[in-house]
Design a protein around this motif. Structure first.
Motif, PDB file in Angstrom:
ATOM      1  N   ASP A  61       0.819  -1.216   0.000  1.00  0.00           N
ATOM      2  CA  ASP A  61       0.000   0.000   0.000  1.00  0.00           C
ATOM      3  C   ASP A  61       0.851   1.264   0.000  1.00  0.00           C
ATOM      4  OD1 ASP A  61       1.018   0.025   2.555  1.00  0.00           O
ATOM      5  OD2 ASP A  61      -0.916   0.278   3.563  1.00  0.00           O
ATOM      6  N   GLY A  62       2.151   1.110  -0.212  1.00  0.00           N
ATOM      7  CA  GLY A  62       3.063   2.249  -0.231  1.00  0.00           C
ATOM      8  C   GLY A  62       3.905   2.370   1.013  1.00  0.00           C
ATOM      9  N   ASP A  93       0.532   8.013   5.182  1.00  0.00           N
ATOM     10  CA  ASP A  93      -0.055   9.128   4.452  1.00  0.00           C
ATOM     11  C   ASP A  93       0.704   9.298   3.140  1.00  0.00           C
ATOM     12  OD1 ASP A  93       2.391  10.240   5.201  1.00  0.00           O
ATOM     13  OD2 ASP A  93       1.516  11.443   6.806  1.00  0.00           O
ATOM     14  N   PRO A  94       0.260  10.206   2.268  1.00  0.00           N
ATOM     15  CA  PRO A  94       0.969  10.393   0.992  1.00  0.00           C
ATOM     16  C   PRO A  94       2.454  10.705   1.150  1.00  0.00           C
ATOM     17  CG  PRO A  94      -1.188  11.413   0.878  1.00  0.00           C
ATOM     18  CD  PRO A  94      -1.008  10.963   2.299  1.00  0.00           C
ATOM     19  N   VAL A 129       4.253   7.506   1.486  1.00  0.00           N
ATOM     20  CA  VAL A 129       4.358   6.828   0.191  1.00  0.00           C
ATOM     21  C   VAL A 129       5.486   7.445  -0.637  1.00  0.00           C
ATOM     22  CG1 VAL A 129       3.164   6.285  -1.958  1.00  0.00           C
ATOM     23  CG2 VAL A 129       1.930   6.174   0.210  1.00  0.00           C
ATOM     24  N   GLU A 172      -8.668   9.163  -1.458  1.00  0.00           N
ATOM     25  CA  GLU A 172      -7.495   8.958  -0.604  1.00  0.00           C
ATOM     26  C   GLU A 172      -6.409   8.196  -1.344  1.00  0.00           C
ATOM     27  OE1 GLU A 172      -6.496   6.359   3.370  1.00  0.00           O
ATOM     28  OE2 GLU A 172      -8.392   7.483   3.340  1.00  0.00           O
ATOM     29  N   GLN A 173      -6.802   7.148  -2.084  1.00  0.00           N
ATOM     30  CA  GLN A 173      -5.821   6.378  -2.845  1.00  0.00           C
ATOM     31  C   GLN A 173      -5.222   7.216  -3.965  1.00  0.00           C
ATOM     32  OE1 GLN A 173      -4.475   3.736  -2.050  1.00  0.00           O
ATOM     33  NE2 GLN A 173      -3.496   2.884  -3.869  1.00  0.00           N
ATOM     34  N   ARG A 178      -2.377   9.229  -2.749  1.00  0.00           N
ATOM     35  CA  ARG A 178      -1.169   8.436  -2.545  1.00  0.00           C
ATOM     36  C   ARG A 178      -0.454   8.180  -3.871  1.00  0.00           C
ATOM     37  NH1 ARG A 178      -1.370   6.083   2.610  1.00  0.00           N
ATOM     38  NH2 ARG A 178      -0.306   4.149   2.042  1.00  0.00           N
TER      39      ARG A 178
END
Length: 285
Positions: free
Chosen positions: A97-98, A102-103, A106, A139-140, A143
């Motif tokens: 998921d990275g 949070d971004p 990632v 949200e995705q 990211r």
């Protein structure tokens, strides 16, 4: 993890990234084997692969951790660096998921992948919540944009493969899963993804509908008993990978060999092994 101000990428990484992009176009399918350490990657390259993907499950197991967000991302980056040090083909990395809350997290993971010599990433929209297994689309998308911006800042055209897990996780009404997947895919492409990965189906008719509806290379996950790579390509897949299937088979062989040794006192299970001189020669240079 690597900080943006100190990021240094290996020489020629941008060219390898552009090469990796080109393998998804031109009408030919990219059969993409998955490695889990430097040894497996070297064997995969020697067998003729034009590119290599890592498998998050295989990497985690080799590091003594469970798949599903339980591995230290710094250790993953170290594995990637060891792989890229022994192969010359492009390497793309499954970062689950990275590996970030949070971004920004990632983005830090992406910088670590670039510093280790990776030219692509898979980012999935699953999350560790059985009651609500998929991240909200917006949200995705944030990211994915963070991954894209981190790579652009480094001057590397990283291939961002956005994984849509609607079908894999069996979310929602079965009749609506294809449309939900397409909706997510389009949002992810708008956020900066280059390709879309849809595990959970290899049905040729479904693959064709996905390929027709998604304006980007489509990646599917194959396994024993599934249609062949040419059949999936004919249905519209541009990339076919097999995830953790190879390490699963290796570990199954390991267990059979150990049980044979301990119960029968024989070693027939490993009779078809690669010879030591051949295997050792792969690593001399």
């Amino acid at each position: 993890m690597t900080d943006a101000s100190t990021l240094t990428v290996p020489p020629g990484l941008a060219d390898r990234a552009r090469l990796f992009h080109s393998l998804h176009t031109g009408g030919s399918v990219l059969a993409l084997p998955n490695a889990w350490d430097a040894g497996s990657a070297r064997i995969i390259e020697d067998a003729g692969a034009t590119a290599i993907a890592t498998t998050s499950s295989g990497v985690a197991w080799a590091l003594g951790a469970a798949d599903g967000g339980h591995v230290d991302p710094a250790l993953v980056a170290d594995v990637v660096a060891r792989i890229t040090a022994v192969v010359s083909v492009p390497v793309t990395v499954d970062i689950e998921d990275g590996y970030g809350a949070d971004p920004a997290g990632v983005a830090a993971t992406v910088r670590a992948v670039l510093a280790a010599g990776g030219v692509g990433v898979n980012i999935e929209d699953s999350r560790r919540d059985p009651a609500d297994p998929l991240r909200p689309v917006a949200e995705q998308a944030e990211r994915i944009t963070a991954a894209r911006q981190a790579a652009d800042a480094a001057g590397v055209p990283l291939y961002v493969n956005a994984r849509c897990d609607v079908m894999l996780r069996r979310v929602g009404d079965p009749a609506g899963r294809l449309d939900a997947t397409v909706e997510r895919a389009r949002a992810y492409l708008a956020a900066g993804a280059d390709g879309i990965f849809v595990p959970g189906t290899t049905d040729p008719a479904t693959v064709r509908r996905l390929a027709d509806a998604i304006d980007a290379p489509l990646n599917v996950l194959s396994g024993p008993g599934d249609p062949s790579v040419p059949e999936l390509a004919a249905a519209g897949a541009a990339r076919v990978s097999i995830g953790g299937a190879i390490p699963e088979a290796v570990y199954a062989l390991t267990r059979r060999a150990v049980r044979e040794l301990l119960t029968d006192g024989t070693c027939g299970t490993v009779a078809d092994a690669l010879a030591y001189p051949e295997l050792n020669a792969l690593f001399r240079n």
